[in-house]
Enzyme design. Structure first.
Site, PDB file in Angstrom:
ATOM      1  N   ARG A 138     -17.680  15.373 -25.186  1.00 13.16           N
ATOM      2  CA  ARG A 138     -18.417  16.559 -25.023  1.00 13.16           C
ATOM      3  C   ARG A 138     -17.590  17.895 -24.666  1.00 13.16           C
ATOM      4  NH1 ARG A 138     -23.495  15.152 -21.381  1.00 13.16           N
ATOM      5  NH2 ARG A 138     -22.454  13.401 -21.532  1.00 13.16           N
ATOM      6  N   HIS A 172      -7.869  -7.265 -21.421  1.00  8.74           N
ATOM      7  CA  HIS A 172      -6.377  -7.134 -21.298  1.00  8.74           C
ATOM      8  C   HIS A 172      -5.485  -8.235 -20.822  1.00  8.74           C
ATOM      9  CE1 HIS A 172      -7.047  -5.723 -17.157  1.00  8.74           C
ATOM     10  NE2 HIS A 172      -5.646  -5.491 -17.086  1.00  8.74           N
ATOM     11  N   LYS A 221      -1.168  -9.791 -22.038  1.00  8.82           N
ATOM     12  CA  LYS A 221      -0.064 -10.114 -20.932  1.00  8.82           C
ATOM     13  C   LYS A 221       0.892 -11.035 -21.382  1.00  8.82           C
ATOM     14  CE  LYS A 221      -2.449  -8.276 -16.888  1.00  8.82           C
ATOM     15  NZ  LYS A 221      -1.769  -7.051 -16.286  1.00  8.82           N
ATOM     16  N   ASP A 264     -16.659  -8.446 -12.657  1.00 11.09           N
ATOM     17  CA  ASP A 264     -15.460  -7.302 -13.185  1.00 11.09           C
ATOM     18  C   ASP A 264     -14.252  -8.147 -13.337  1.00 11.09           C
ATOM     19  OD1 ASP A 264     -13.972  -4.755 -13.297  1.00 11.09           O
ATOM     20  OD2 ASP A 264     -13.195  -5.292 -11.229  1.00 11.09           O
ATOM     21  N   HIS A 280     -11.178 -11.991 -17.294  1.00 15.80           N
ATOM     22  CA  HIS A 280      -9.773 -12.528 -16.984  1.00 15.80           C
ATOM     23  C   HIS A 280      -9.563 -13.873 -16.668  1.00 15.80           C
ATOM     24  CE1 HIS A 280      -9.690  -8.267 -17.700  1.00 15.80           C
ATOM     25  NE2 HIS A 280      -9.552  -7.902 -16.341  1.00 15.80           N
TER      26      HIS A 280
END
Ligand code: BG6
EC number: 1.1.1.49
Length: 516
Positions: free
Chosen positions: A71, A208, A212, A265, A270
């Protein structure tokens, strides 16, 4: 053996003789990456630095372009300064002016909002211009580093503006960041919106942890060696403990975290991915489809152990001490409501109903403001069926353990009993360590470097597919529903290892958490 020409026959080692030596890094072809949410934390701390690091390692094509969409009323140069700041602060590799100058030539900024068709027309014009000027040839990756409730709108706009279509010989890919929904139903809805615009083969979901090195090494450890795999099953393994502990608190992250909590989360993504890689069978090959097939198979066989009041635990951090500093509890953190029931610690027990793992509990736990930052997968072995020692000789002998140290201090530990030097027979635990830091000279790339490069190369192995995401929600949903209808999380003091209920969870079966 020498061949007829008299030269030693080392040709078989010559990488140029292979079609392609898989050890040689692949360089992405000409392309542009568009980041939506370019002013966010993730873009600043991870994405922009990773793009610079890739450029620094020579892995981006000369005509690479990076387009920021937000924006803010910025010119291309203002955007360039923001990227530079992020790179200076967070890049892994050293700053080289010539690399930066070359990379910055491809920066463009498009000012716009997600609900405005004209913004996407401007984006489309910018990309078409880049296709000609920098040779990006219609190859575009759209990185949605934005809240998931904005995914449908952005996907729709990409479709409307024709950006999701790929002209002959080019590609268009979408990269999405978790959370992929907040339960199975919302994940299915989200997946169907995304898949209505982008075919599954063009969707790259970032987890992610899969980027690793230590996580990929799980595959090497298990399938490149002969000595571990034969004992990784219910005959020898007593339990598996997967811990992802963080010492940081959540000050300032309320907007994202409040109402989400530790299980959504990180356990949904993960930790269940770590479980899948630890428990799955050997894939036929490392082709993306074969690897995903094995993960899907083992996730389909995984379910929460019951009853949930005994096999799960959740907590919320209260004030305490961390690293010599007094820290506040979650309810006093900026951005959280005083009545928040969001859990900052979650632990669950899972059964993996396969021939290999039936009867071996998999304990997963994660939390903020715990004793220290550590992620590890610990396989704890049964005790020897018979010990030909006097009881006191083995008093201090614990369980044998194989521990994959995901981070920090990346490596692997093997724990076993050894005789204490001296006249008497006394057996005590010792550790044998492999550490990345001392075994290899090469530094590990950041997870985001690997994953962004894979997106540009169209290499999908490290990205969870739709089915995996949905299976992970299916596994977790009963715990989320149970917690939602059973009051508040337990409290735990910051700097400790979580609520008492988590210790109780293991104690019931005579076990205890490994102290990382
Ligand atoms: C993210 C979570 O996915 O992973 C964060 O949303 C968490 O809450 C982070 O802090 C941890 O990542 P890492 O790589 O530091 O272990």
């Amino acid at each position: 053996m020498s061949p007829a020409n008299g030269r030693p026959d080392t040709a078989w080692r010559n990488p140029l003789r292979d079609k392609r030596d898989k050890r040689m890094p692949r360089i992405a072809g000409p392309c542009a990456v568009v980041i939506f949410g370019v002013t966010g934390d993730l873009a600043r701390k991870k994405l922009m630095p990773a793009i610079y690091d890739l450029a620094n390692r020579g892995l981006l094509p000369p005509g690479f372009a990076l387009v920021g969409f937000a924006r803010r009323d910025w010119a291309d140069e203002d955007f360039g300064k923001i990227v530079l700041d992020a790179v200076r602060q967070h890049a892994r590799t050293p700053f080289h002016q010539e690399v930066w100058d070359r990379l910055a030539e491809g920066f463009r900024f498009v000012q716009g909002t997600f609900d405005d068709d004209a913004s996407f027309e401007r984006l489309s014009e910018t990309l078409h211009k880049l296709d000609v000027e920098r040779g990006t040839s219609g190859n575009h990756a759209f990185y949605l580093s934005i809240p998931p409730n904005a995914f449908p709108q952005v996907c729709e706009q990409l479709s409307k503006s024709g950006l999701a279509d790929k002209p002959e010989g080019s590609w268009s890919r979408v990269v999405i960041e978790k959370p992929f929904g907040h339960d199975l139903k919302s994940a299915e809805e989200l997946n169907s919106v995304v898949n209505s615009v982008f075919p599954e083969s063009s969707v790259f979901r970032i987890d992610h942890y899969l980027g690793k090195e230590t996580v990929q090494n799980l595959l090497a450890l298990r399938f490149a060696n002969e000595m571990f795999e034969p004992v990784l099953n219910s005959h020898y393994v007593d339990s598996v403990q997967i811990t992802m502990a963080e010492d940081i608190g959540l000050g300032g992250r309320g907007g994202y975290y409040d109402g989400v909590g530790a299980a959504r989360d990180v356990i949904q993504n993960h930790l269940l991915q770590l479980l899948a890689l630890t428990a799955m069978e050997e894939p036929v090959s490392f082709s993306p489809a074969e690897l995903q097939a094995e993960k899907i198979k083992v996730l389909s066989a995984t379910r929460l152990a019951e009853p949930l009041n005994e096999t799960t635990s959740r907590g919320q951090y209260a004030a305490g001490w961390q690293g010599g500093e007094k820290v506040v509890g979650l309810l006093d953190e900026e951005g959280f409501s005083k009545t928040s029931t969001t859990e900052t610690f979650a632990a669950i027990t899972l059964d993996v109903d396969t021939r290999r793992w039936a009867g071996v509990p998999f304990y997963l736990r994660t939390g903020k403001r715990l004793g220290r930052r550590v992620t590890e997968i610990a396989l704890l072995f049964k005790r020897a069926p018979h010990l030909p020692f006097d009881a006191t000789m083995t008093d201090e002998l614990g369980q044998n353990a194989l521990v994959i140290r995901v981070q920090p201090d990346e490596g692997i530990t093997l724990r076993f009993g050894s005789k204490v030097p001296g006249h008497i027979m006394e057996v005590r635990d010792v550790s044998m360590d492999f550490s990345y830091g001392s075994a290899f000279a090469e530094e590990s790339p950041e997870a985001y470097e690997r994953l962004i490069l894979d997106v540009l190369l169209g290499e999908p192995s490290l990205f969870p597919v739709n089915a995996e995401v949905e299976l992970c929600w299916k596994i977790l949903d009963p715990a989320l529903e149970y917690w939602a209808s059973h009051g508040k999380p337990d409290s735990y003091e910051s700097g400790t290892w979580g609520p008492e209920s988590s210790f109780e969870m293991l104690r019931r079966s005579g076990r205890e958490w490994r102290r990382p």
